[in-house]
Design a protein around this motif. Structure first.
Motif, PDB file in Angstrom:
ATOM      1  N   LYS A 224       0.838  -1.205   0.000  1.00  0.00           N
ATOM      2  CA  LYS A 224       0.000   0.000   0.000  1.00  0.00           C
ATOM      3  C   LYS A 224       0.870   1.252   0.000  1.00  0.00           C
ATOM      4  O   LYS A 224       1.980   1.255   0.531  1.00  0.00           O
ATOM      5  CB  LYS A 224      -0.914   0.041   1.227  1.00  0.00           C
ATOM      6  CG  LYS A 224      -1.815  -1.167   1.410  1.00  0.00           C
ATOM      7  CD  LYS A 224      -2.651  -1.009   2.677  1.00  0.00           C
ATOM      8  CE  LYS A 224      -3.500  -2.238   2.949  1.00  0.00           C
ATOM      9  NZ  LYS A 224      -2.675  -3.419   3.330  1.00  0.00           N
ATOM     10  N   VAL A 236      -4.903   6.193   1.233  1.00  0.00           N
ATOM     11  CA  VAL A 236      -4.263   4.887   1.178  1.00  0.00           C
ATOM     12  C   VAL A 236      -4.824   4.106  -0.003  1.00  0.00           C
ATOM     13  O   VAL A 236      -6.031   4.126  -0.252  1.00  0.00           O
ATOM     14  CB  VAL A 236      -4.509   4.088   2.485  1.00  0.00           C
ATOM     15  CG1 VAL A 236      -3.766   2.760   2.445  1.00  0.00           C
ATOM     16  CG2 VAL A 236      -4.103   4.892   3.702  1.00  0.00           C
ATOM     17  N   HIS A 237      -3.943   3.416  -0.709  1.00  0.00           N
ATOM     18  CA  HIS A 237      -4.422   2.513  -1.758  1.00  0.00           C
ATOM     19  C   HIS A 237      -3.546   1.275  -1.799  1.00  0.00           C
ATOM     20  O   HIS A 237      -2.317   1.347  -1.707  1.00  0.00           O
ATOM     21  CB  HIS A 237      -4.406   3.191  -3.126  1.00  0.00           C
ATOM     22  CG  HIS A 237      -4.993   2.323  -4.208  1.00  0.00           C
ATOM     23  ND1 HIS A 237      -6.303   1.902  -4.181  1.00  0.00           N
ATOM     24  CD2 HIS A 237      -4.448   1.785  -5.327  1.00  0.00           C
ATOM     25  CE1 HIS A 237      -6.544   1.150  -5.242  1.00  0.00           C
ATOM     26  NE2 HIS A 237      -5.433   1.059  -5.939  1.00  0.00           N
ATOM     27  N   ASP A 238      -4.209   0.124  -1.922  1.00  0.00           N
ATOM     28  CA  ASP A 238      -3.527  -1.165  -2.040  1.00  0.00           C
ATOM     29  C   ASP A 238      -3.394  -1.487  -3.528  1.00  0.00           C
ATOM     30  O   ASP A 238      -4.381  -1.781  -4.206  1.00  0.00           O
ATOM     31  CB  ASP A 238      -4.338  -2.255  -1.324  1.00  0.00           C
ATOM     32  CG  ASP A 238      -3.602  -3.577  -1.257  1.00  0.00           C
ATOM     33  OD1 ASP A 238      -2.650  -3.773  -2.033  1.00  0.00           O
ATOM     34  OD2 ASP A 238      -3.983  -4.427  -0.430  1.00  0.00           O
ATOM     35  N   CYS A 298      -4.621  -1.157  10.651  1.00  0.00           N
ATOM     36  CA  CYS A 298      -5.172  -1.469   9.332  1.00  0.00           C
ATOM     37  C   CYS A 298      -6.460  -2.275   9.404  1.00  0.00           C
ATOM     38  O   CYS A 298      -7.266  -2.242   8.467  1.00  0.00           O
ATOM     39  CB  CYS A 298      -4.133  -2.230   8.504  1.00  0.00           C
ATOM     40  SG  CYS A 298      -2.682  -1.260   8.076  1.00  0.00           S
TER      41      CYS A 298
END
Length: 390
Positions: A224, A236-238, A298
Motif C-alpha cells: 500500500k 491509502v491505496h492497495d 489497518c
C-alpha cells in the motif's frame, strides 16, 4: 574437513550483509542457498531483534523536486551487524554510452531502491535494484501521453508483494500532478508481473480532496501507499488488490484542523504499521516540543496513540527536532540536534540516548509536510523483466 551444509548456512547467516553479497558472487556453490527462501527466513530471524541498528535514512525535501531523496547517515554508536554499506559505492549502473544530467532516489521499500535518471537529452529513465547486491534492472519507459511530460507526474512510490520474507513482485507508481475539484486519481503503474506500464483511474469517495503535486512522497507498506494530501487526510491505496477506490482516512481527533502554524508532521513506518508523528511547538520558547506518536491500525483504519510526551521529560530541548521512528521499535525516536549538529536516538521508554558524530556544515531543512524512508538492507533478488505465465 568438509562441514555439514546446515552448519555452513547457519554460519553464513550471521555474517554482515556486505560480506554475504561479496561471498555469494565469489563462491559459486554458496549462491543457490543464499538466495533460497529458507536462508532468507533464517537471516531475517537472526536480524529482526536488532532494533537499534544503524540503518540509513532517506529524506525528501517535499518542496524541492531537484533535491529528491538523499541519504543521511545516523552514525550512532551502536553499529549494525550488517556493517556500513555506502549507497554511493553500490550504484554501479549500466550507463554506457549515455550522458546523465542527474540521478536521484525516487523511492525505496523492502531493500529495493527506485532510481530516476534524467539524461542530457531530457529523457527520463527508471532503474530498480538492490544496492547491497549491486543488482540493477532498467525499466521500459512509461507511455506518457502526447502533449504531456514526465514533469506532469510525481515519482510517487514503489510497492512490493512479500511472502515469508521473500519478494514475489513489485510495482512502480507514478501519480498525475493534476488539479481537480473532484477526488479522482490517475496512476501510471509498472508491474513486474506483466512487465508493462498501465494507466489506472481510481476514485476516492468520502472527504473531498484536491489531487495536486502535494500528494507525493508516499510511505510504502505491505503493498500500500500512504500519503498526506492538502485536505488533511491520509489517503491509502492497495496496489495489489482489485479495489478501484482510494481510501481517505481522517487524521486523529486531536489533529483536526492541521496543518497548524505551530506544528509539523512526520510520517513513516514502525513495527509493520504506518506511523504519524505530530509535533506541537510550545509557546514558551524555553520549553521543548509536545510529541504525539500515532499508529494506524489497518484492521479498523483507526488511530492508536503510542506516545504523548513532552521531550523535556527525556531531557531534550527545542534544538532537537524529530525525524523518524525506528523501523523495528516504536519507542525509539530519531532526532536532529541543531545545537550539537548531530543525529541522536532516544528510547522514550528507558530514557536512554545515543549521539552520533558531529556533522559540521551539515544542513537539515525542515518543512511542515515531509516524508522519511528508512532503508533497511536486504538480500532480496529483483525479479527479472520477463512476463509471468498466469
Amino acid at each position: 574437513m568438509d562441514l555439514p551444509e546446515e552448519l555452513v548456512i547457519n554460519i553464513i547467516a550471521r555474517l554482515p550483509m556486505k560480506s554475504l553479497a561479496r561471498f555469494k558472487s565469489v563462491y559459486r556453490e554458496w549462491k543457490p542457498f543464499t538466495e533460497s527462501k529458507y536462508f532468507r527466513h533464517l537471516y531475517h530471524s537472526n536480524t529482526s531483534s536488532t532494533s537499534c541498528s544503524n540503518w540509513s535514512i532517506l529524506r525528501r525535501d517535499v518542496g524541492s523536486r531537484r533535491s529528491g531523496l538523499e541519504e543521511v547517515k545516523l552514525d550512532l554508536p551502536r553499529e549494525s551487524r550488517h556493517g556500513n554499506t555506502s549507497f554511493a559505492s553500490c550504484f554501479t549502473l549500466n550507463t554506457k554510452n549515455i550522458k546523465i544530467k542527474e540521478i536521484r532516489v525516487a523511492a525505496c521499500t523492502d531493500g529495493l531502491v527506485l532510481l530516476r535518471l534524467e539524461l542530457d537529452d531530457m529523457t527520463i529513465r527508471y532503474d530498480i535494484g538492490n544496492p547491497v547486491l549491486q543488482q540493477w534492472i532498467q525499466l521500459p519507459p512509461p507511455p506518457i501521453p502526447r502533449g504531456s511530460s514526465h514533469y506532469n507526474y510525481n515519482d510517487s512510490g514503489l510497492v512490493t508483494r512479500m511472502h515469508n520474507h521473500t519478494l514475489l513482485g513489485y510495482k512502480v507508481v507514478l501519480i498525475h500532478r493534476e488539479f481537480r475539484s473532484f477526488p479522482t486519481y490517475r496512476f501510471f503503474i509498472f508491474s513486474s508481473d506483466t512487465v508493462e506500464w498501465s494507466l489506472q483511474v481510481h476514485s476516492c469517495p468520502g472527504p473531498s480532496t484536491n489531487v495536486t503535486s502535494r500528494t507525493s512522497n508516499p510511505v510504502s507498506l505491505n503493498g500500500k501507499l500512504h500519503w498526506l494530501d492538502l485536505s488533511g487526510h491520509i489517503t491509502v491505496h492497495d496496489f495489489f488488490s482489485n479495489d478501484d477506490q482510494v481510501r481517505a482516512i481522517s487524521l486523529p481527533a486531536k489533529m483536526q484542523g492541521s496543518p497548524r502554524p505551530s506544528g509539523m508532521m512526520v510520517y513513516t513506518t514502525s513495527q509493520g504499521s504506518f506511523v504519524l508523528i505530530d509535533v506541537e511547538f510550545m509557546e514558551d520558547v524555553t520549553k521543548s516540543y509536545n510529541v504525539r506518536i500515532w499508529r494506524l491500525k489497518c484492521d479498523s483504519w483507526s488511530w492508536e496513540k503510542a506516545w504523548d510526551i513532552n521531550l523535556a521529560c527525556v531531557g531534550l530541548g527545542r534544538s532537537c527536532v524529530p525525524m523518524a521512528i525506528n523501523v523495528f521499535d516504536i519507542d525509539i525516536i530519531y532526532l536532529w540536534d541543531f545545537h550539537n549538529k548531530c543525529f541522536l536516538a532516544c528510547n522514550l521508554r528507558t530514557n536512554t540516548k545515543s549521539y552520533g558524530a558531529r556533522k559540521d556544515g551539515y544542513a537539515i531543512f525542515f518543512e511542515r509536510w515531509w516524508c522519511l524512508s528508512q532503508f533497511v538492507p536486504s538480500l532480496q533478488v529483483v525479479p527479472t523483466l520477463e512476463p509471468k505465465l498466469i
